[in-house]
Design a protein around this motif. Sequence first.
Motif, PDB file in Angstrom:
ATOM      1  N   PHE A 214      -2.921  -4.758   3.236  1.00  0.00           N
ATOM      2  CA  PHE A 214      -3.616  -3.596   3.778  1.00  0.00           C
ATOM      3  C   PHE A 214      -3.799  -3.676   5.317  1.00  0.00           C
ATOM      4  N   MET A 215      -3.097  -2.742   5.978  1.00  0.00           N
ATOM      5  CA  MET A 215      -3.467  -2.544   7.599  1.00  0.00           C
ATOM      6  C   MET A 215      -3.271  -3.916   8.292  1.00  0.00           C
ATOM      7  N   ASN A 216      -2.362  -4.548   8.010  1.00  0.00           N
ATOM      8  CA  ASN A 216      -2.072  -6.000   8.367  1.00  0.00           C
ATOM      9  C   ASN A 216      -3.071  -7.143   8.225  1.00  0.00           C
ATOM     10  N   GLN A 217      -3.706  -6.933   6.882  1.00  0.00           N
ATOM     11  CA  GLN A 217      -4.716  -7.767   6.370  1.00  0.00           C
ATOM     12  C   GLN A 217      -4.541  -8.302   5.143  1.00  0.00           C
ATOM     13  N   GLN A 218      -4.923  -9.274   4.663  1.00  0.00           N
ATOM     14  CA  GLN A 218      -4.675  -9.429   3.299  1.00  0.00           C
ATOM     15  C   GLN A 218      -5.848  -8.936   2.616  1.00  0.00           C
ATOM     16  N   GLY A 219      -5.836  -8.412   1.385  1.00  0.00           N
ATOM     17  CA  GLY A 219      -6.995  -7.709   0.756  1.00  0.00           C
ATOM     18  C   GLY A 219      -6.923  -8.280  -0.714  1.00  0.00           C
ATOM     19  N   ASN A 220      -7.992  -8.445  -1.456  1.00  0.00           N
ATOM     20  CA  ASN A 220      -8.208  -8.459  -2.646  1.00  0.00           C
ATOM     21  C   ASN A 220      -8.806  -7.687  -3.490  1.00  0.00           C
ATOM     22  N   LEU A 221      -8.379  -7.267  -4.572  1.00  0.00           N
ATOM     23  CA  LEU A 221      -9.168  -6.178  -5.653  1.00  0.00           C
ATOM     24  C   LEU A 221     -10.157  -7.225  -6.298  1.00  0.00           C
ATOM     25  N   THR A 222     -11.439  -6.837  -5.763  1.00  0.00           N
ATOM     26  CA  THR A 222     -12.624  -7.725  -6.508  1.00  0.00           C
ATOM     27  C   THR A 222     -13.258  -7.562  -7.664  1.00  0.00           C
TER      28      THR A 222
END
Length: 158
Positions: A73-81
């Motif tokens: 997401f927008m060049n970042q790794q994200g996690n659904l928490t």
Amino acid sequence: MKKLLSLALALVCLLAPNVVRAESSKTYEVPVALKHATSEKESMANKALCPVAEVKEEGGKFTYKVFVKPLNFMNQQGNLTNLFITGAGREEAVKGAGKGEYANSFSFVQSGKENVVDVAVWVDVMDQMQGGTPGAGEQKARLAFDWSQAKVMKAVES
């Protein structure tokens, strides 16, 4: 002999209501997508969602399990928490282990075969963008299940 047969028949009639019917369970694979809360387009977090959910039907209840992986997401790794079921109130889905690249899962119970389940999701990158507090970037969405394409994976009678 007639008395014995009558007595046996009477016992069968008395005991028949107490015989428990065998319960069965079924496990389905159901196509699923995470949709935007107010339109038919996919939510940004849909990329984290496995396109197939597992639904176990047992005892009149349906336990839904959706699988998630990290997303870019927008060049970042994200996690659904976190995942919350928001239809009638607000209930947090149970986070658990996933399978394969979908390392985590969320499960929740419904009373039937739902086509749409209203949810709220927390994605850590969105939370950071909104001030860093967990849940600050909460997004409303809908899990859309396609029961017309569902497949029974396992049916068990006990």
